[in-house]
Design an enzyme around this catalytic site. Structure first.
Site, PDB file in Angstrom:
ATOM      1  N   GLY A   1       1.025  -1.464  -0.265  1.00 26.05           N
ATOM      2  CA  GLY A   1      -0.174   0.315  -0.015  1.00 26.05           C
ATOM      3  C   GLY A   1       0.912   1.155  -0.409  1.00 26.05           C
ATOM      4  O   GLY A   1       0.662   1.823   1.163  1.00 26.05           O
TER       5      GLY A   1
ATOM      6  N   ARG B   1       0.005   5.542  -2.146  1.00 24.07           N
ATOM      7  CA  ARG B   1      -0.765   6.701  -1.187  1.00 24.07           C
ATOM      8  C   ARG B   1      -0.155   6.414  -0.013  1.00 24.07           C
ATOM      9  O   ARG B   1       0.359   5.606   0.498  1.00 24.07           O
ATOM     10  CB  ARG B   1      -2.608   6.981  -1.267  1.00 24.07           C
ATOM     11  CG  ARG B   1      -2.699   6.874  -2.576  1.00 24.07           C
ATOM     12  CD  ARG B   1      -4.132   6.579  -2.922  1.00 24.07           C
ATOM     13  NE  ARG B   1      -4.615   5.785  -2.804  1.00 24.07           N
ATOM     14  CZ  ARG B   1      -5.738   5.768  -1.302  1.00 24.07           C
ATOM     15  NH1 ARG B   1      -5.693   6.463  -0.862  1.00 24.07           N
ATOM     16  NH2 ARG B   1      -6.556   4.293  -1.484  1.00 24.07           N
TER      17      ARG B   1
ATOM     18  N   TYR C   1     -12.509  -3.169  12.200  1.00 24.76           N
ATOM     19  CA  TYR C   1     -11.156  -2.708  11.722  1.00 24.76           C
ATOM     20  C   TYR C   1      -9.744  -2.632  13.310  1.00 24.76           C
ATOM     21  O   TYR C   1      -8.585  -3.335  13.143  1.00 24.76           O
ATOM     22  CB  TYR C   1     -11.566  -0.771  11.704  1.00 24.76           C
ATOM     23  CG  TYR C   1     -10.109  -0.096  10.945  1.00 24.76           C
ATOM     24  CD1 TYR C   1      -9.381  -0.104  10.393  1.00 24.76           C
ATOM     25  CD2 TYR C   1      -9.359   0.477  12.047  1.00 24.76           C
ATOM     26  CE1 TYR C   1      -8.132   0.554   9.751  1.00 24.76           C
ATOM     27  CE2 TYR C   1      -8.245   1.665  11.946  1.00 24.76           C
ATOM     28  CZ  TYR C   1      -8.219   1.286  10.686  1.00 24.76           C
ATOM     29  OH  TYR C   1      -6.536   1.885  10.922  1.00 24.76           O
ATOM     30  N   VAL C   2     -11.370  -2.595  14.505  1.00 28.06           N
ATOM     31  CA  VAL C   2      -9.832  -2.656  15.223  1.00 28.06           C
ATOM     32  C   VAL C   2      -9.529  -3.955  15.548  1.00 28.06           C
ATOM     33  O   VAL C   2      -8.505  -4.212  16.016  1.00 28.06           O
ATOM     34  CB  VAL C   2     -10.847  -1.967  16.852  1.00 28.06           C
ATOM     35  CG1 VAL C   2     -10.414  -2.678  18.236  1.00 28.06           C
ATOM     36  CG2 VAL C   2     -11.229  -0.562  16.476  1.00 28.06           C
ATOM     37  N   ALA C   3     -10.686  -5.335  15.659  1.00 29.99           N
ATOM     38  CA  ALA C   3     -10.064  -6.508  15.392  1.00 29.99           C
ATOM     39  C   ALA C   3      -8.812  -6.881  14.386  1.00 29.99           C
ATOM     40  O   ALA C   3      -8.146  -7.811  15.429  1.00 29.99           O
ATOM     41  CB  ALA C   3     -11.366  -7.128  15.341  1.00 29.99           C
TER      42      ALA C   3
ATOM     43  N   LYS D   1      -6.868  -4.668  13.813  1.00 27.70           N
ATOM     44  CA  LYS D   1      -5.388  -3.999  13.869  1.00 27.70           C
ATOM     45  C   LYS D   1      -5.071  -4.366  15.343  1.00 27.70           C
ATOM     46  O   LYS D   1      -3.598  -4.675  15.875  1.00 27.70           O
ATOM     47  CB  LYS D   1      -5.896  -2.397  14.283  1.00 27.70           C
ATOM     48  CG  LYS D   1      -5.823  -2.043  13.048  1.00 27.70           C
ATOM     49  CD  LYS D   1      -4.500  -2.110  12.235  1.00 27.70           C
ATOM     50  CE  LYS D   1      -5.005  -0.864  10.722  1.00 27.70           C
ATOM     51  NZ  LYS D   1      -3.974  -1.252  10.430  1.00 27.70           N
TER      52      LYS D   1
HETATM   53  P1  NAP Z   1      -4.246   5.170   2.980  1.00 31.52           P
HETATM   54  O1  NAP Z   1      -4.409   6.807   2.768  1.00 31.52           O
HETATM   55  O2  NAP Z   1      -6.145   4.877   2.796  1.00 31.52           O
HETATM   56  O3  NAP Z   1      -4.095   4.000   1.351  1.00 31.52           O
HETATM   57  C1  NAP Z   1      -3.665   3.005   1.177  1.00 31.52           C
HETATM   58  C2  NAP Z   1      -3.270   1.711   0.980  1.00 31.52           C
HETATM   59  O4  NAP Z   1      -3.185   0.964   0.504  1.00 31.52           O
HETATM   60  C3  NAP Z   1      -2.826   2.849  -0.467  1.00 31.52           C
HETATM   61  O5  NAP Z   1      -2.073   2.985  -1.170  1.00 31.52           O
HETATM   62  C4  NAP Z   1      -4.257   1.113  -1.572  1.00 31.52           C
HETATM   63  O6  NAP Z   1      -3.534   0.547  -2.470  1.00 31.52           O
HETATM   64  C5  NAP Z   1      -3.608   0.257  -0.055  1.00 31.52           C
HETATM   65  N1  NAP Z   1      -4.709  -0.906  -0.128  1.00 31.52           N
HETATM   66  C6  NAP Z   1      -5.857  -0.792   0.389  1.00 31.52           C
HETATM   67  N2  NAP Z   1      -6.783  -2.229   0.090  1.00 31.52           N
HETATM   68  C7  NAP Z   1      -6.421  -2.420  -0.696  1.00 31.52           C
HETATM   69  C8  NAP Z   1      -6.069  -4.228  -0.870  1.00 31.52           C
HETATM   70  N3  NAP Z   1      -7.442  -4.620  -1.539  1.00 31.52           N
HETATM   71  N4  NAP Z   1      -5.735  -4.294  -2.225  1.00 31.52           N
HETATM   72  C9  NAP Z   1      -4.331  -3.703  -1.960  1.00 31.52           C
HETATM   73  N5  NAP Z   1      -3.460  -2.865  -1.529  1.00 31.52           N
HETATM   74  C10 NAP Z   1      -5.012  -2.055  -1.018  1.00 31.52           C
HETATM   75  O7  NAP Z   1      -4.526   4.927   4.263  1.00 31.52           O
HETATM   76  P2  NAP Z   1      -3.251   5.148   4.821  1.00 31.52           P
HETATM   77  O8  NAP Z   1      -4.149   6.714   5.527  1.00 31.52           O
HETATM   78  O9  NAP Z   1      -2.032   5.860   4.736  1.00 31.52           O
HETATM   79  O10 NAP Z   1      -2.851   4.731   5.813  1.00 31.52           O
HETATM   80  C11 NAP Z   1      -2.033   3.008   5.974  1.00 31.52           C
HETATM   81  C12 NAP Z   1      -2.103   2.142   7.092  1.00 31.52           C
HETATM   82  O11 NAP Z   1      -2.468   2.720   7.963  1.00 31.52           O
HETATM   83  C13 NAP Z   1      -3.438   1.423   7.211  1.00 31.52           C
HETATM   84  O12 NAP Z   1      -2.812  -0.059   7.592  1.00 31.52           O
HETATM   85  C14 NAP Z   1      -4.007   1.860   7.892  1.00 31.52           C
HETATM   86  O13 NAP Z   1      -4.767   1.387   8.695  1.00 31.52           O
HETATM   87  C15 NAP Z   1      -3.222   2.201   9.480  1.00 31.52           C
HETATM   88  N6  NAP Z   1      -3.339   3.918   9.689  1.00 31.52           N
HETATM   89  C16 NAP Z   1      -3.714   5.017   9.395  1.00 31.52           C
HETATM   90  C17 NAP Z   1      -4.504   5.785  10.083  1.00 31.52           C
HETATM   91  C18 NAP Z   1      -4.165   7.056   9.768  1.00 31.52           C
HETATM   92  O14 NAP Z   1      -4.887   8.057  10.624  1.00 31.52           O
HETATM   93  N7  NAP Z   1      -4.255   7.521   8.266  1.00 31.52           N
HETATM   94  C19 NAP Z   1      -4.596   5.415  11.584  1.00 31.52           C
HETATM   95  C20 NAP Z   1      -3.731   4.375  12.187  1.00 31.52           C
HETATM   96  C21 NAP Z   1      -2.994   3.423  11.061  1.00 31.52           C
HETATM   97  P3  NAP Z   1      -4.568   1.966  -4.395  1.00 31.52           P
HETATM   98  O15 NAP Z   1      -4.963   3.136  -3.744  1.00 31.52           O
HETATM   99  O16 NAP Z   1      -3.553   1.684  -5.117  1.00 31.52           O
HETATM  100  O17 NAP Z   1      -5.268   0.292  -4.248  1.00 31.52           O
END
Ligand code: NAP
Length: 251
Positions: free
Chosen positions: A15, A18, A158-160, A162
């Protein structure tokens, strides 16, 4: 499988088209890793990330895989090793939300989140560990979330997922520490990205009120910890879950 040997360490960030994953890939590239940029749907964005790395003189290759299908995560790791010659760092970062109250949550929303966020991290880790065991070294970094520690209404799936990642981290750290592989989790709080842009103003205001550092985090804040955990300096740290949350949830 024939593996082409490469002197430069290779890091795969799932991922990384982005958001947080992109910042991690760019940071690891700055630190000298050849990086595998992975996307689910946004190939064009992933190509841009790779081009940014290459423009700065680094090495990056792009890989697509839909991680809703768990088996694809293992194949992704195998493909990266085949194409790039080795795998030193796996960051299980790809993740999704399908938020709603538990009583309204459909089975498919539960399954999609658990498969993408947890099962694919397991499958990718299993494939990576087989390779890392031969090298007798490796780093696995699981991107969990503060809500996996503290819980959150409307996010049972989501919580489960993580909380599951945090458990997986501890189990793998114990299983493979003796093989020179460290496994840690990072628990970001509220970080500005596409995922959090979806939250409504009330939720954002409520979160901000609970953050001692009085600001939302940036993807680079999380990338800095990932870079440290990937580095030689973090060689005696394993099985840990470390928060990057501005003090939202000390544990
Ligand atoms: P994001 O901006 O929505 O980006 C998600 C990334 O995961 C994208 O690169 C997307 O790829 C990829 N992805 C999603 N579904 C996919 C699938 N089915 N197959 C392959 N790739 C997939 O999310 P983010 O905020 O950067 O979050 C990244 C991680 O940090 C996640 O695990 C999230 O739970 C965790 N996190 C984020 C926050 C926050 O505040 N943002 C807080 C706590 C934890 P494509 O776009 O190419 O599909």
């Amino acid at each position: 499988m024939t593996e082409v040997s490469s002197p430069v360490k290779v890091a795969l960030v799932t991922g990384s088209s982005r958001g947080l994953g992109k910042a991690m890939a760019l940071r690891l590239a700055q630190d000298g890793y050849a990086v595998a940029i992975h996307y689910g749907r946004n190939q064009a964005e992933a190509e841009k990330v790779a081009a940014e790395v290459q423009a700065a003189g680094g090495r990056a290759e792009v890989f697509g895989a839909d991680l809703t299908v768990t088996a694809n995560a293992g194949t992704l790791v195998d493909d990266v090793i085949k194409a790039m010659g080795r795998l030193d760092v796996l960051v299980n970062n790809a993740g999704i939300t399908r938020d709603t109250l538990a009583i309204r949550m459909k089975d498919e929303d539960w399954d999609a989140v658990l498969q993408t966020n947890l099962s694919s991290a397991f499958t990718a880790s299993r494939a990576a560990i087989k390779h890392m065991m031969r090298a007798r070294s490796g780093r696995i970094i699981n991107i969990a979330s503060v809500v996996g520690l503290m819980g959150n209404p409307g996010q049972a799936n989501y919580v489960a997922s993580k909380a599951g990642l945090i458990g997986l981290t501890k189990a793998l750290a114990k299983e493979y520490g003796g093989r020179g592989i460290t496994v840690n989790a990072v628990a970001p709080g509220f970080i500005q990205s596409d995922m959090t842009a979806e939250l409504n103003e009330d939720t954002r205001t409520a979160y901000l009120a609970g953050i001692p550092l009085a600001r939302f985090g940036q993807p680079e804040d999380v990338a800095a910890l990932v870079a440290f955990l990937a580095s030689e300096s973090a060689g005696y740290i394993t099985g840990q879950t470390i928060g990057v949350d501005g003090g939202l949830y000390p544990h």
